[in-house]
Design a protein around this motif. Structure first.
Motif, PDB file in Angstrom:
ATOM      1  N   GLN A   1      58.265 -88.430  43.022  1.00  0.00           N
ATOM      2  CA  GLN A   1      57.998 -86.820  43.725  1.00  0.00           C
ATOM      3  C   GLN A   1      57.312 -86.068  42.743  1.00  0.00           C
ATOM      4  OE1 GLN A   1      61.306 -86.009  46.978  1.00  0.00           O
ATOM      5  NE2 GLN A   1      61.692 -85.025  45.240  1.00  0.00           N
TER       6      GLN A   1
ATOM      7  N   THR B   1      65.956 -84.166  48.209  1.00  0.00           N
ATOM      8  CA  THR B   1      65.558 -85.792  49.025  1.00  0.00           C
ATOM      9  C   THR B   1      66.947 -86.329  49.072  1.00  0.00           C
ATOM     10  OG1 THR B   1      63.376 -85.231  48.442  1.00  0.00           O
ATOM     11  CG2 THR B   1      63.813 -87.609  48.863  1.00  0.00           C
TER      12      THR B   1
ATOM     13  N   SER C   1      64.250 -83.122  43.776  1.00  0.00           N
ATOM     14  CA  SER C   1      64.901 -84.458  44.110  1.00  0.00           C
ATOM     15  C   SER C   1      66.274 -84.474  44.651  1.00  0.00           C
ATOM     16  CB  SER C   1      65.150 -85.274  42.380  1.00  0.00           C
ATOM     17  OG  SER C   1      64.060 -85.016  41.699  1.00  0.00           O
TER      18      SER C   1
ATOM     19  N   PHE D   1      55.462 -88.975  52.900  1.00  0.00           N
ATOM     20  CA  PHE D   1      54.868 -87.649  52.244  1.00  0.00           C
ATOM     21  C   PHE D   1      53.894 -87.082  53.195  1.00  0.00           C
ATOM     22  CE2 PHE D   1      56.592 -90.593  48.950  1.00  0.00           C
ATOM     23  CZ  PHE D   1      57.084 -89.696  48.033  1.00  0.00           C
TER      24      PHE D   1
ATOM     25  N   PRO E   1      56.964 -83.514  47.114  1.00  0.00           N
ATOM     26  CA  PRO E   1      58.069 -83.836  47.687  1.00  0.00           C
ATOM     27  C   PRO E   1      57.980 -84.529  48.820  1.00  0.00           C
ATOM     28  CG  PRO E   1      57.218 -81.468  48.006  1.00  0.00           C
ATOM     29  CD  PRO E   1      56.331 -82.254  46.952  1.00  0.00           C
ATOM     30  N   ALA E   2      58.880 -85.468  49.214  1.00  0.00           N
ATOM     31  CA  ALA E   2      58.945 -86.097  50.246  1.00  0.00           C
ATOM     32  C   ALA E   2      58.986 -85.343  51.756  1.00  0.00           C
ATOM     33  CB  ALA E   2      59.856 -87.221  50.320  1.00  0.00           C
TER      34      ALA E   2
END
Ligand SMILES: NC(=O)c1ccc[n+]([C@@H]2O[C@H](COP(=O)([O-])OP(=O)(O)OC[C@H]3O[C@@H](n4cnc5c(N)ncnc54)[C@H](O)[C@@H]3O)[C@@H](O)[C@H]2O)c1
Length: 373
Positions: free
Chosen positions: A184, A345, A342, A220, A189-190
């Protein structure tokens, strides 16, 4: 401020080493430690006080900063105590096991204007910094895909560590948040995520209850993706991150230990750690590291490659407390926001696994906002 006085919460394998490292930093002093089981030896070694709990440690007037290295599920409380008592905090990874908890910790540290650094130690590996720099310079073009594996096989354990207990460690994904965090960092960020897997080969009393096989897809947006595999149900050990760009690719090999940069013109190889000796030491240790989990005792020193990067991250924390400017790259590392990204996600991935559907990371964030509204 000319020196910094520290307290350490949790002095097991990692916390004791963090305390020893601080003890050797010029201008740093470890004043007190707290651990329900393992404080005596390290307190004697460093000639410091033993506190009766995390709260009393954080209330000490002679402490400027607190290091939190208790088991993963027990990070939040000491971080909040530290913030309430205006102490800077360095907290081991994963900082917490939910987005909501990360938020609470970030808000408390922000409100009290203290540093909240996450122990995402991978950021301090030479190979990682070099990879980020090369990407920043456009050497491999736009990053469109990353793939990471942190997999191995774990046999039955005589005593089952908290690291194998999902409630306390969060399981492989949270406990080994490093690869997700790194990806990431590179890709942002996803947005939408998917995870399948479960506990396929480790049931019974000599095993924990975590899932031993996790297969992850991250989206993404803009046609960019990542896949990750984690777990202890894999007979072939792997530990690497592959970064695929439009003009080249980078391999961070954390098991055979090297960094390979490949473009149309050439293929180059770099060290992952600070010296050839450290890279070779890591490769040798990895031959016996089953399932990717490092178990250790408070009296045991960490391998030299880990010692170097732990020293770098604590020196960084120490210098920032004393007023050093935070590099742009590290701003989200020093206020908890990279760690929270993190975990949000990871929470979305957990939801995806539990509900057997693709999940938008925003769903986790919005759900938390609604709960707090
Ligand atoms: N950055 C890394 O690469 C890395 C590597 C290893 C561990 N860690 C992290 O460091 C932390 C500690 O891991 P470890 O390997 O030292 O584990 P460990 O089991 O060796 O040590 C944990 C210590 O915490 C103590 N403890 C238990 N409950 C506590 C509580 N409520 N408050 C304070 N202390 C408590 C235990 O008595 C033990 O001494 C974990 O969060 C782990 O994820 C990070």
């Amino acid at each position: 401020m000319s020196g910094v006085k520290y307290g350490v919460v949790g002095t097991g394998y990692f916390g004791a080493e963090l305390a020893r490292i601080l003890h050797d930093i010029e201008g740093a002093e470890v004043v007190a430690v707290y651990d329900p089981e393992n404080s005596e030896e390290i307190a004697k070694e460093l000639n410091c006080a033993i506190e009766k709990d995390a709260e009393s440690l954080c209330q000490r007037e002679d402490i400027d900063a607190v290091i939190v290295a208790s088991p993963n599920a027990y990070h939040k409380e000491p971080v909040l105590y530290a913030a309430q008592n205006n102490k800077h905090v360095f907290c081991e990874k994963p900082i917490a096991l939910s987005y909501a908890d990360c938020n609470e910790m970030i808000e408390a540290t922000k409100k009290n204007n203290v540093i909240f650094m996450a122990g995402h130690v991978m950021n301090f590996m030479d190979g990682v910094r070099r990879a980020k720099q090369l990407i920043h310079e456009g050497v491999i073009g736009d990053v469109v895909f990353c793939h990471a594996e942190r997999t191995g096989w774990e046999d039955a354990q005589e005593t089952v560590s908290w690291k194998k207990n999902r409630e306390i460690s969060g399981g492989h994904l949270y406990h080994h948040i490093h690869e997700l965090d790194f990806i990431q960092f590179i890709m942002g960020p996803a947005t939408r995520v998917n995870m399948v897997g479960g506990n396929v080969a480790h049931q019974g009393e000599n095993f924990g209850d975590e899932d031993d096989l996790l297969l992850i897809t991250l989206e993404f947006g803009g046609n960019k993706y990542a896949t990750l595999q984690y777990g202890s149900a894999f007979r072939f050990n792997e530990h690497y991150v592959k970064i695929q760009g439009t003009k080249g690719a980078i391999l961070l090999d954390l098991q055979d230990v090297k960094v390979v940069v490949k473009t149309a013109e050439k293929e180059e190889q770099f060290l992952l750690h600070a010296s050839k000796e450290e890279d070779e030491d890591r490769a040798r240790i990895y031959q016996n590291l089953h399932g990717g989990i490092a178990y250790g005792k408070p009296s045991q020193s960490v391998p030299m490659w880990l010692d170097t990067i732990m020293k770098r991250e604590l020196q960084y924390f120490h210098d920032v407390i004393l007023g050093a400017e935070v590099e742009e790259e590290f701003v989200p590392l020093l206020d908890g926001t990279a760690a929270r990204a993190s975990i949000s996600t990871a929470d979305a991935l957990t939801l995806s696994l539990n509900e057997d559907r693709k999940v938008s990371v925003e769903e986790v964030i919005l759900k938390n906002e609604k709960l707090n509204a």
